[in-house]
Design an enzyme around this catalytic site. Structure first.
Site, PDB file in Angstrom:
ATOM      1  N   LYS A  80      13.269  35.292 -16.859  1.00 25.93           N
ATOM      2  CA  LYS A  80      13.140  34.137 -15.951  1.00 25.93           C
ATOM      3  C   LYS A  80      13.849  32.946 -16.575  1.00 25.93           C
ATOM      4  O   LYS A  80      13.694  32.689 -17.778  1.00 25.93           O
ATOM      5  CB  LYS A  80      11.653  33.846 -15.715  1.00 25.93           C
ATOM      6  CG  LYS A  80      11.378  32.773 -14.683  1.00 25.93           C
ATOM      7  CD  LYS A  80       9.879  32.666 -14.391  1.00 25.93           C
ATOM      8  CE  LYS A  80       9.549  31.575 -13.397  1.00 25.93           C
ATOM      9  NZ  LYS A  80       8.104  31.496 -13.082  1.00 25.93           N
ATOM     10  N   SER A 155       6.681  31.584  -8.196  1.00 27.47           N
ATOM     11  CA  SER A 155       7.990  31.128  -8.562  1.00 27.47           C
ATOM     12  C   SER A 155       8.848  32.174  -9.273  1.00 27.47           C
ATOM     13  O   SER A 155      10.066  31.987  -9.350  1.00 27.47           O
ATOM     14  CB  SER A 155       7.880  29.895  -9.468  1.00 27.47           C
ATOM     15  OG  SER A 155       7.246  30.232 -10.693  1.00 27.47           O
ATOM     16  N   SER A 179       2.373  32.647 -10.158  1.00 25.23           N
ATOM     17  CA  SER A 179       3.806  32.944 -10.069  1.00 25.23           C
ATOM     18  C   SER A 179       4.267  34.277 -10.622  1.00 25.23           C
ATOM     19  O   SER A 179       5.430  34.635 -10.439  1.00 25.23           O
ATOM     20  CB  SER A 179       4.597  31.840 -10.761  1.00 25.23           C
ATOM     21  OG  SER A 179       4.690  30.742  -9.913  1.00 25.23           O
TER      22      SER A 179
HETATM   23  N1  GLN Z   1       2.932  28.362  -6.473  1.00 22.80           N
HETATM   24  C1  GLN Z   1       2.195  27.585  -7.422  1.00 22.80           C
HETATM   25  C2  GLN Z   1       2.846  26.231  -7.551  1.00 22.80           C
HETATM   26  O1  GLN Z   1       3.702  25.960  -6.794  1.00 22.80           O
HETATM   27  C3  GLN Z   1       2.132  28.292  -8.737  1.00 22.80           C
HETATM   28  C4  GLN Z   1       3.409  28.223  -9.461  1.00 22.80           C
HETATM   29  C5  GLN Z   1       3.392  28.944 -10.774  1.00 22.80           C
HETATM   30  O2  GLN Z   1       2.488  29.726 -11.053  1.00 22.80           O
HETATM   31  N2  GLN Z   1       4.370  28.622 -11.596  1.00 22.80           N
HETATM   32  O3  GLN Z   1       2.520  25.450  -8.384  1.00 22.80           O
END
Ligand code: GLN
Length: 481
Positions: A80, A155, A179
């Site tokens: 990532k 994400s 995410s």
């Molecule tokens: N979707 C969640 C957010 O927008 C979690 C994101 C994540 O776990 N990095 O914060």
């Protein structure tokens, strides 16, 4: 019918390498060829340093034949794009870091390398990991390999699309509020969010420091165990990682079975409105499958669940606003050409470099931390977070694991959640356990009848109970095949 090399998981690749059926160079080349064939369509990778990956593969092949180590080296892993790998870009999918090259390896990368893995390719994500669809990437579009008209989740959407679309052997993702787990569910992969402190965050670009964890995204539970065993452990550069020895997560899978496992079903999770009927059906079937295999079902209550979303959207932006203050046009990445003095250097560089969701979070975070509001918002959220954590402690006094949906819907279409709040609701099932700091997995559970989209279920275990989590996940996986 034998699989193509790019279709292999870690365990299968290790076996093939150990038997000499193929070399690491051949395996890595197969991934690179697949990248050339498919990345244009799927967009999982932002960049791929082929030369560096092949050079590492060559070195792995040479050392493997000269000294017969038990460690099978030479398996490429997609990374990532917020984890630092020395000499590679690390953009966090943000224009503000376009062109930035990491000067050092994150601890997880050092751990991967010392366990014989090759960091190969940088995969897309929501900018600074803020989002649930990868649509917030400032640098590219990633499509769901199961339906190119739909998002891969986020994400860690690039990681999930790369694993689900067989553009890699396995990938690293990060999870702050879901995410790893939600994109794993959308793209038919196994994803594990380790307990807070299980894996070092050193060298992982910080979003919300009290929540962030790196974890494996793989084609099987066993692969997740292999990868987590390599990643986990104490790091003197991250004070949240305890010095205790890491259990052997691969050994822990031996004899995995549902017999006698006490599975808690949180009543608040199944009562959620907005749960897609197909996701509900698949989750119900998963529950019944576990019961038929000898698990004991126990209804449990996590009474503070309804506050989790509000708590997360105070704490995570608050921490993000502090963490992202370092991107100021001075030390990292983008510097505005329109700046006339130091103040406009900050404001213009940030205004030009950050995308809309990141700006929204910085503004929210700065607001909840500002004097006069700190106690009312941030202080209060921290207190409620403690209550949420207690809910989990209490539940794990009664059961081994919790079984829940992973996300309320299967992968949705691009643009389907234009309003931030509906997008945030995607993480309803993953945010509470993130706030509690416990570990959780997403395991493929089936496909929707109408749209043929993959759906995962979530298992949650207590803090540092990854061995148990992986064992239960493996038992479930074995029932599905
Ligand atoms: N979707 C969640 C957010 O927008 C979690 C994101 C994540 O776990 N990095 O914060």
């Amino acid at each position: 019918m034998s699989k193509e090399l790019y279709e292999l998981g870690i365990k299968e690749a290790q076996e093939g390498l150990a038997k000499g059926e193929f070399s690491s160079v051949e395996l890595t080349q197969a991934i690179i060829d697949r990248y050339h064939a498919k990345n244009g369509e799927i967009g999982a990778y932002l960049t791929f340093d082929e030369e560096s990956a092949l050079a590492q593969a060559k070195a792995a092949d040479e050392s493997r034949t000269t000294n017969h180590e038990s460690l099978v080296s030479g398996i490429p892993i997609a990374i990532k794009d917020l984890i630092n790998v020395k000499g590679q870009p690390c953009t966090c999918a943000s224009k503000i870091l376009k062109g930035y090259i990491s000067p050092y390896d994150a601890t997880v990368i050092r751990n991967l390398k010392s366990n014989g893995f090759i960091p190969a390719g940088r995969v897309n994500m929501d900018e600074f990991a803020m989002g649930s669809s990868t649509e917030n990437s400032g640098l590219g579009v990633t499509r769901n390999p199961y339906d190119l008209g739909r998002v891969p989740g986020g994400s860690s959407g690039g990681s999930a699309a790369a694993v689900g679309g067989n553009l890699c052997i396995a990938a690293l993702g990060t999870d702050t509020g879901g995410s790893i787990r939600q994109p794993a569910s959308f793209c038919n992969c196994v994803g594990v969010k380790p307990s807070y402190g299980r894996v070092s965050r050193f060298g992982v670009t910080a979003f919300a420091s009290s929540l962030d964890q790196v974890g494996p995204m793989t084609k099987s539970v066993e692969d997740a165990a292999i990868l987590l065993r390599a990643l986990a452990g104490h790091d003197e550069m991250d004070g949240t990682t305890p010095p205790d020895p890491v259990p052997d997560y691969v050994k822990a899978l031996e004899g995995a079975s549902m017999k006698g496992v006490k599975i808690g079903l949180p009543k608040e999770y199944l009562a959620v409105s907005g749960l897609d009927p197909e996701v509900k059906r698949i989750t119900d079937e998963a529950i019944r499958t576990c019961e038929a295999a000898g698990a004991e079902l126990v209804e449990v209550s996590l009474p503070h669940t309804e506050y989790a979303m509000a708590v997360y959207y105070i704490i995570a932006p608050a921490e993000a606003s502090a963490n992202l203050a370092r991107f100021d046009g001075v030390r990292y990445g983008h510097r505005s050409e329109k700046a006339t003095d130091v103040f406009t250097l900050y404001t213009k560089s940030r205004a030009e470099g950050f995308g809309p969701e990141v700006k929204r979070r910085i503004i929210m975070g700065t607001y909840v931390l500002s004097s006069g509001y700190y106690d009312a918002y941030y202080g209060k959220a921290q207190k409620v977070r403690t209550l949420i954590k207690r809910d989990f402690d209490e539940a794990f006094g009664k059961v081994d694991t919790l079984l829940t949906p992973c996300a309320p819907t299967p992968a949705f279409r691009f643009g389907a959640n234009p309003d931030p709040l509906t997008m945030y609701l995607n993480d309803l099932y993953t945010i509470p356990s993130a706030l509690a700091g416990v570990c959780a997995s997403s395991v493929p559970a089936g496909f929707t009848n109408d749209t043929k989209l993959p759906v995962g279920v979530q298992f949650i275990c207590g803090g540092f109970e990854e061995a148990k989590l992986l064992k239960v996940s493996k038992a479930f996986e074995s029932l599905k095949v």
